[in-house]
Motif scaffolding. Structure first.
Motif, PDB file in Angstrom:
ATOM      1  N   LEU A  85      12.209   3.201   7.527  1.00 48.50           N
ATOM      2  CA  LEU A  85      11.261   2.230   6.983  1.00 48.50           C
ATOM      3  C   LEU A  85      11.976   1.184   6.146  1.00 48.50           C
ATOM      4  N   SER A  88      13.833  -1.239   8.345  1.00 44.06           N
ATOM      5  CA  SER A  88      12.976  -2.089   9.182  1.00 44.06           C
ATOM      6  C   SER A  88      12.705  -3.435   8.543  1.00 44.06           C
ATOM      7  N   ILE A  92       7.818  -5.312   7.744  1.00 46.54           N
ATOM      8  CA  ILE A  92       7.043  -4.110   8.042  1.00 46.54           C
ATOM      9  C   ILE A  92       6.368  -3.573   6.788  1.00 46.54           C
ATOM     10  N   VAL A  93       7.062  -3.636   5.655  1.00 49.79           N
ATOM     11  CA  VAL A  93       6.470  -3.200   4.385  1.00 49.79           C
ATOM     12  C   VAL A  93       5.267  -4.072   4.046  1.00 49.79           C
ATOM     13  N   GLY A  96       2.481  -3.396   6.742  1.00 48.16           N
ATOM     14  CA  GLY A  96       1.860  -2.098   6.509  1.00 48.16           C
ATOM     15  C   GLY A  96       0.968  -2.110   5.283  1.00 48.16           C
ATOM     16  N   SER A  97       1.415  -2.782   4.234  1.00 48.51           N
ATOM     17  CA  SER A  97       0.612  -2.871   3.007  1.00 48.51           C
ATOM     18  C   SER A  97      -0.682  -3.634   3.255  1.00 48.51           C
ATOM     19  N   GLY A 156       6.071  -0.075  13.033  1.00 47.34           N
ATOM     20  CA  GLY A 156       6.319  -0.112  11.597  1.00 47.34           C
ATOM     21  C   GLY A 156       5.078   0.221  10.794  1.00 47.34           C
ATOM     22  N   ILE A 157       3.932  -0.318  11.219  1.00 48.15           N
ATOM     23  CA  ILE A 157       2.671  -0.018  10.527  1.00 48.15           C
ATOM     24  C   ILE A 157       2.339   1.462  10.665  1.00 48.15           C
ATOM     25  N   PHE A 160       4.423   3.262   8.246  1.00 44.22           N
ATOM     26  CA  PHE A 160       3.915   3.011   6.895  1.00 44.22           C
ATOM     27  C   PHE A 160       2.663   3.851   6.641  1.00 44.22           C
ATOM     28  N   GLU A 161       1.811   3.970   7.657  1.00 38.23           N
ATOM     29  CA  GLU A 161       0.623   4.815   7.540  1.00 38.23           C
ATOM     30  C   GLU A 161       0.998   6.271   7.288  1.00 38.23           C
ATOM     31  N   VAL A 163       3.580   7.397   5.648  1.00 36.05           N
ATOM     32  CA  VAL A 163       3.928   7.536   4.237  1.00 36.05           C
ATOM     33  C   VAL A 163       2.657   7.584   3.392  1.00 36.05           C
ATOM     34  N   PHE A 164       1.744   6.656   3.669  1.00 35.36           N
ATOM     35  CA  PHE A 164       0.480   6.611   2.931  1.00 35.36           C
ATOM     36  C   PHE A 164      -0.291   7.913   3.114  1.00 35.36           C
TER      37      PHE A 164
END
Length: 414
Positions: A85, A88, A92-93, A96-97, A156-157, A160-161, A163-164
Motif C-alpha cells: 500500500l 502504491s 491510492i491512499v 481509498g480515503s 488499490g482501493i 485500502f478497504e 486495512v479499514f
C-alpha cells in the motif's frame, strides 16, 4: 444426527449445482449459494407434503461456514502487505480515503435517518461500505480488464478497504461482542483489540527469520498441520479476548505473507478457501427466514440506490484525483459496487452480538441485489458511461499511462 453425512453430502451437492448453474449463466456465484441455502434450510417454505427443508443439521453447516470465514480472511492477509500500500503511492491512499469516506458517511446516514441504535448503525455502515474483493477480482479477470488504466486504482482501493476493515472490525468487536455498554468499556475493548492487532503484526514481522526456518518443512502434510494450527489457535485466542476470530485469521495471513513460504501457503490454502467459502455463503442462506425478508425490502432497496450513487461519485473523484479519464474513473465506481463476503461477516457479527434481528434479512437482500447488479454494471460499464455522459457532459483530460498490475484469478465469487 443419524443422517448427518447424507445431509452434508446433499448440502455440498446443492452448492455444486448452484456453482455450475452460475458458471453456465456466467454470473456471480454468491447469490446462487445464498439462495440455495434459503431454499433448503430450516426456515424454507413448505407446502403440505412438498417440503424442501433438506438441511436439518444447520449448526454443523454454520460451523463449517465459520471455517470458511477464517480461510477467506487468512487468504486475504496472504495477498495483502502493508508495504504494498505504501509503495502504491499517494494516489491510492487518496482514492481509498475518498471511497471509504463517502460510502461510510452514506452508510451512517442510512442508520441515523432510520432511527437505529448506535451499534446497529455502525454495523449497517460497515455492510454498505466494504466491497467484495472476491467478486471484483473475478470480474476483472473474466472481462480481461487487468491491463486497464483504472485497474491499479481499483485494486488499490480494495487493499485500502482491507486495512479499514481490519481496524473497523477490531473496534466493532469491542462494542458488539464484548457487551460493553459504557463509553469507557467500549474504548477499553477497542484499545485491547487494536493493541492485539498491532502486537501480532509487530512481533510477527520481527519473527520472520524464525518463521522462515520453522516452516522449512519438506512434508506437505506436516506443513499443512503447522499452518492450520497457527491459523486456528490465533483466531481462537482472538475470540477469547473479544476480538473477532476473522481478525485473528487475517493477522496470521499478514504475518505469514512476509515469509519466503507465502506462495506455498497460498497454493495450500486456495482449495480450502474456495470450498469452505462456498459453504460460508450457503450457511448464511440457511440462517435467513424468507418470511422476514419483506420487512427489509424498502431499507435494502434504499441502501442499494445510495450505494450505487455513492460508488459512482467516489469512483469519479478517486479516478480524477489519480489523473484518469472520466470514462476510466466511472469504471472504478461501477466495478467495485459488488458487496459480498465482508458484508455478511459484519451481519453475522451483529447477530452474534445480539443486535436487532433486521440486520440479517437486510444484509441478505442487499448483498443479493448488489452481487447481481455489480457484475452486470461492470460488463455494461461502457453503455452506462455513454448514457450518463449525455446527461452530465463529463470533461475529459489526459490519462496516465496504463499500468498492468498483477492479479490472480479468484475462483470464488465468479
Amino acid at each position: 444426527m443419524d443422517h448427518l453425512v447424507l445431509e452434508v453430502g446433499l448440502a455440498i451437492a446443492l452448492i455444486a449445482l448452484a456453482g455450475l448453474l452460475s458458471a453456465k449463466l456466467r454470473f456471480s456465484v454468491v447469490p446462487f449459494y445464498i439462495l440455495v441455502g434459503m431454499a433448503v434450510g430450516p426456515h424454507a417454505f413448505h407446502f403440505g407434503s412438498f417440503d424442501f427443508r433438506f438441511i436439518e443439521s444447520a449448526p454443523l453447516i454454520d460451523f463449517m461456514g465459520r471455517i470458511g470465514v477464517l480461510f477467506l480472511l487468512f487468504y486475504l492477509g496472504l495477498e495483502f502487505s502493508v508495504g504494498r500500500l505504501i509503495k502504491s503511492g499517494k494516489s491510492i491512499v487518496v482514492g481509498g480515503s475518498i471511497y471509504i469516506a463517502i460510502n461510510f458517511t452514506l452508510g451512517l446516514m442510512i442508520g441515523i435517518f432510520s432511527g437505529f441504535p448506535v451499534a446497529e448503525t455502525l454495523i449497517v455502515a460497515g455492510i454498505t461500505t466494504i466491497s467484495s474483493s472476491a467478486i471484483v477480482a473475478k470480474v476483472l479477470v473474466d472481462l480481461r480488464r487487468t491491463a486497464n488504466p483504472e485497474t491499479e486504482m481499483i485494486l488499490g482501493i480494495i487493499m485500502f478497504e482491507d486495512v479499514f476493515l481490519a481496524v473497523y472490525i477490531s473496534i466493532l468487536s469491542g462494542l458488539v461482542l464484548s457487551g460493553s455498554s459504557s463509553l469507557g468499556g467500549v474504548l477499553i475493548s477497542a484499545v485491547i483489540a487494536l493493541g492485539f492487532m498491532l502486537l501480532v503484526i509487530i512481533l510477527g514481522r520481527k519473527a520472520v527469520p524464525l518463521l522462515n526456518r520453522a516452516l522449512n518443512i519438506r512434508s506437505n502434510e506436516l506443513f499443512a498441520l503447522v499452518v492450520f494450527a497457527a491459523l486456528f489457535l490465533l483466531a481462537g485466542f482472538a475470540e477469547t479476548i473479544h476480538v473477532a476470530e476473522a481478525i485473528g485469521a487475517l493477522l496470521v495471513g499478514l504475518v505469514l505473507a512476509e515469509t519466503e513460504h507465502r506462495e506455498r501457503i497460498e497454493h495450500l490454502i486456495l482449495p480450502f478457501r474456495d470450498f469452505f467459502g462456498a459453504i460460508f455463503f450457503f450457511s448464511f442462506g440457511l440462517t435467513i427466514v424468507p418470511s422476514e425478508l419483506g420487512g427489509a425490502v424498502w431499507l435494502s432497496l434504499i441502501a442499494v440506490v445510495i450505494t450505487l450513487l455513492g460508488n459512482f461519485i467516489a469512483g469519479m473523484l478517486a479516478g480524477r484525483s489519480a489523473g484518469l479519464s472520466s470514462k476510466a474513473s466511472s469504471n472504478i465506481g461501477l466495478t467495485i459496487v459488488s458487496r459480498g463476503e465482508f458484508s455478511i461477516i459484519l451481519a453475522n457479527m451483529g447477530k452474534a452480538g445480539g443486535l436487532a434481528a433486521f440486520i440479517q434479512p437486510f444484509a441478505a437482500l442487499y448483498v443479493l441485489i448488489l452481487a447481481i447488479l455489480g457484475p452486470l454494471l461492470t460488463k455494461e460499464s461502457k453503455h452506462v458511461y455513454n448514457f450518463l455522459n449525455k446527461i452530465f457532459k463529463f470533461k475529459d483530460h489526459k490519462e496516465k499511462k496504463p499500468v498492468k498490475p498483477k492479479l490472480k484469478d479468484e475462483s470464488l465469487g465468479g
